[in-house]
Design an enzyme around this catalytic site. Structure first.
Site, short mmCIF file in Angstrom:
data_model
loop_
_atom_site.label_atom_id
_atom_site.label_comp_id
_atom_site.label_asym_id
_atom_site.label_seq_id
_atom_site.Cartn_x
_atom_site.Cartn_y
_atom_site.Cartn_z
N LYS A 81 33.39 48.32 74.33
CA LYS A 81 33.03 49.04 73.11
C LYS A 81 34.28 49.23 72.28
CE LYS A 81 29.29 51.18 71.47
NZ LYS A 81 27.89 50.74 71.60
N GLY A 178 11.45 60.14 65.52
CA GLY A 178 12.33 59.26 64.74
C GLY A 178 11.59 58.02 64.29
N GLY A 180 12.82 55.69 62.22
CA GLY A 180 13.83 54.83 61.58
C GLY A 180 13.55 53.37 61.88
N ASN A 181 14.62 52.59 61.95
CA ASN A 181 14.46 51.14 62.13
C ASN A 181 13.68 50.80 63.39
OD1 ASN A 181 15.87 50.21 59.83
ND2 ASN A 181 17.76 50.88 60.81
N VAL A 182 14.08 51.39 64.52
CA VAL A 182 13.41 51.06 65.78
C VAL A 182 12.07 51.81 65.88
CG1 VAL A 182 13.57 51.10 68.30
CG2 VAL A 182 15.64 50.69 66.94
P1 NAD Z 1 17.83 54.93 62.51
O1 NAD Z 1 18.97 55.73 61.99
O2 NAD Z 1 17.28 53.82 61.70
O3 NAD Z 1 16.61 55.91 62.86
C1 NAD Z 1 16.75 57.14 63.46
C2 NAD Z 1 15.76 58.07 62.77
O4 NAD Z 1 15.74 59.31 63.47
C3 NAD Z 1 16.13 58.39 61.32
O5 NAD Z 1 15.03 58.10 60.48
C4 NAD Z 1 16.45 59.88 61.34
O6 NAD Z 1 16.07 60.54 60.16
C5 NAD Z 1 15.62 60.35 62.51
N1 NAD Z 1 16.08 61.59 63.12
C6 NAD Z 1 17.33 62.01 63.34
N2 NAD Z 1 17.32 63.22 63.94
C7 NAD Z 1 16.03 63.55 64.13
C8 NAD Z 1 15.37 64.64 64.72
N3 NAD Z 1 16.04 65.68 65.23
N4 NAD Z 1 14.01 64.66 64.75
C9 NAD Z 1 13.32 63.63 64.22
N5 NAD Z 1 13.89 62.54 63.65
C10 NAD Z 1 15.23 62.52 63.61
O7 NAD Z 1 18.30 54.43 63.95
P2 NAD Z 1 17.64 53.26 64.80
O8 NAD Z 1 18.43 52.04 64.60
O9 NAD Z 1 16.18 53.26 64.60
O10 NAD Z 1 17.98 53.78 66.28
C11 NAD Z 1 17.24 54.82 66.89
C12 NAD Z 1 17.85 55.16 68.23
O11 NAD Z 1 17.81 54.00 69.09
C13 NAD Z 1 19.33 55.56 68.18
O12 NAD Z 1 19.56 56.54 69.16
C14 NAD Z 1 20.05 54.28 68.52
O13 NAD Z 1 21.32 54.54 69.10
C15 NAD Z 1 19.11 53.68 69.53
N6 NAD Z 1 19.23 52.22 69.63
C16 NAD Z 1 19.01 51.44 68.54
C17 NAD Z 1 19.10 50.06 68.65
C18 NAD Z 1 18.85 49.17 67.45
O14 NAD Z 1 18.67 47.97 67.65
N7 NAD Z 1 18.80 49.71 66.26
C19 NAD Z 1 19.43 49.45 69.88
C20 NAD Z 1 19.63 50.28 70.99
C21 NAD Z 1 19.53 51.66 70.85
#
Ligand code: NAD
Length: 355
Positions: A81, A178, A180-182
């Site tokens: 990392k 959440g 978001g993207n995932v």
């Molecule tokens: P993202 O930032 O697109 O989405 C996260 C969402 O969570 C946001 O919309 C945010 O507003 C919301 N959020 C934050 N705090 C909150 C709360 N207390 N209650 C409700 N919603 C809340 O991130 P992502 O890329 O979707 O990733 C989500 C999680 O998955 C993260 O923890 C990330 O580390 C993990 N992850 C992501 C990937 C990837 O490919 N993007 C891969 C492995 C792990």
């Protein structure tokens, strides 16, 4: 900073590089934990760490996690990392990212960097100007989130299989934290499968998007109290703790957020409540699978990445079987599963070749 080598010994790291560049202001640390399976792969986290010790602690811990995740996903990559001490919400000039790229390049291919918290695809484009050791560029595998979401969906099917003896999610109530993207990608798969989806997010527009797709909005703090079948944390880490665990009324937990357990003892606390916790680093492995697909013989192929991410279903079932066999929890079995793969690689017969 004291005792760096002692810290490395505690976690069994191979190498830690401290990078500084006066002109751009770069301050970074790259920790290579283990390269038994291949070059180390792990994203760059850009964060306004309050101290160098805090940054070092984070990079050492996160790089160990990458070794386990890459090994468990069956990838020929070790774990590493990078962290940069910088506020990602302020300017990230090209010189800064290029200076980081030179640090990566100095490792001669032992470390491949990628996106993580605080890093954007545009930042990676600048890093690429200095080094080819970058994964997840827009023109290669790009944003991993759709594949991560697909992997979480398949992990959830395996979770259901384990709990109810059927992997059909039709009619199952799933609470997604959440959108978001995932989270949103997961919600779409769940709705398609006929699940009843409850969704929450900090931002109204994200909840609205989920609602439009067919999910039922829930207030942010209420997500822990919802009577549902599965809780899918897709926002933050450390959400499984002394405050939240007693409130949960679900049978399973399966989501993408990293480091969901505040402390390892919370894994036991979840199990004591009769809730199956599917280990986060297995569930969210679709992201690294997507990155690693770039290095497959034919180059990046989305279908290939999706097929491999769907394989998280079988990986998780294997982990549940190890947990049964050894009478341990799945989060403990997941570590053993990864360690055994590294151990096997170490034991392979060595042969001499003329290069
Ligand atoms: P993202 O930032 O697109 O989405 C996260 C969402 O969570 C946001 O919309 C945010 O507003 C919301 N959020 C934050 N705090 C909150 C709360 N207390 N209650 C409700 N919603 C809340 O991130 P992502 O890329 O979707 O990733 C989500 C999680 O998955 C993260 O923890 C990330 O580390 C993990 N992850 C992501 C990937 C990837 O490919 N993007 C891969 C492995 C792990």
């Amino acid at each position: 900073m004291r005792d760096v080598l002692k810290n490395m010994a505690d976690y069994d790291h191979e190498q830690v590089l401290f990078g500084y560049d006066k002109v751009s202001g770069l301050k970074c640390i790259i920790a290579i934990h283990n390269t038994v399976l291949g070059p180390a792969l792990g994203g760059l986290r850009i964060w306004p760490y309050e101290s160098e010790d805090e940054a070092l602690f984070d990079v050492l811990r996160l790089s160990v996690g990458m070794t386990y995740k890459n090994a468990a996903m069956g990838l020929d990559f070790g774990g590493a990392k990078g962290v940069m001490i910088h506020d990602p919400n302020t300017d990230k000039p090209e010189e800064l990212m290029r200076a980081f790229g030179r640090m990566v390049h100095s490792l001669g291919g032992r470390y491949y960097t990628a996106e993580d918290v605080g890093t954007t695809l545009d930042d990676l484009v600048h890093v690429r100007k200095e080094t080819p050791y970058v994964a997840g560029l827009p023109e290669t595998s790009g944003n991993p989130s759709p594949i991560t979401g697909w992997g979480v969906y398949n992990a959830m099917r395996a979770t259901a299989q384990r709990i109810w003896g059927s992997d059909d999610l039709k009619g199952k109530k799933v609470a997604v934290q959440g959108c978001g993207n995932v989270g949103f990608a997961l919600i779409q798969h769940l709705l398609e499968a006929g699940a009843e989806v409850y969704a929450t997010d900090m931002f109204e527009d994200k909840v609205e998007q989920a609602k439009k797709a067919g999910a039922i909005p829930v207030e942010m703090d209420k997500i822990y109290d919802l009577e549902a079948d599965i809780f899918a944390p897709c926002a933050l880490g450390a959400i499984l703790n002394d405050d939240t665990i007693p409130r949960l009324k679900v049978k399973g937990i399966c989501g993408s957020a990293n480091n969901q357990l505040l402390e390892p003892r919370h894994g036991k606390a979840v199990a004591a409540r009769g809730i199956l916790y599917s280990p986060d680093f297995i569930v969210n492995g679709g992201g690294v699978i997507n990155c690693a697909e770039e290095f497959s013989p034919g180059g990046y192929n989305k279908e290939g990445a999706m097929r491999k991410a769907a394989g998280i279903y079988d990986i998780l079932l294997n982990i549940f079987a190890i947990a049964d066999e050894r009478e341990i929890e799945p989060y403990e079995a997941a570590n053993i599963y990864a360690e055994e793969r590294i151990e096997k690689a170490l034991q392979q017969k060595r042969m001499y070749f003329e290069d």
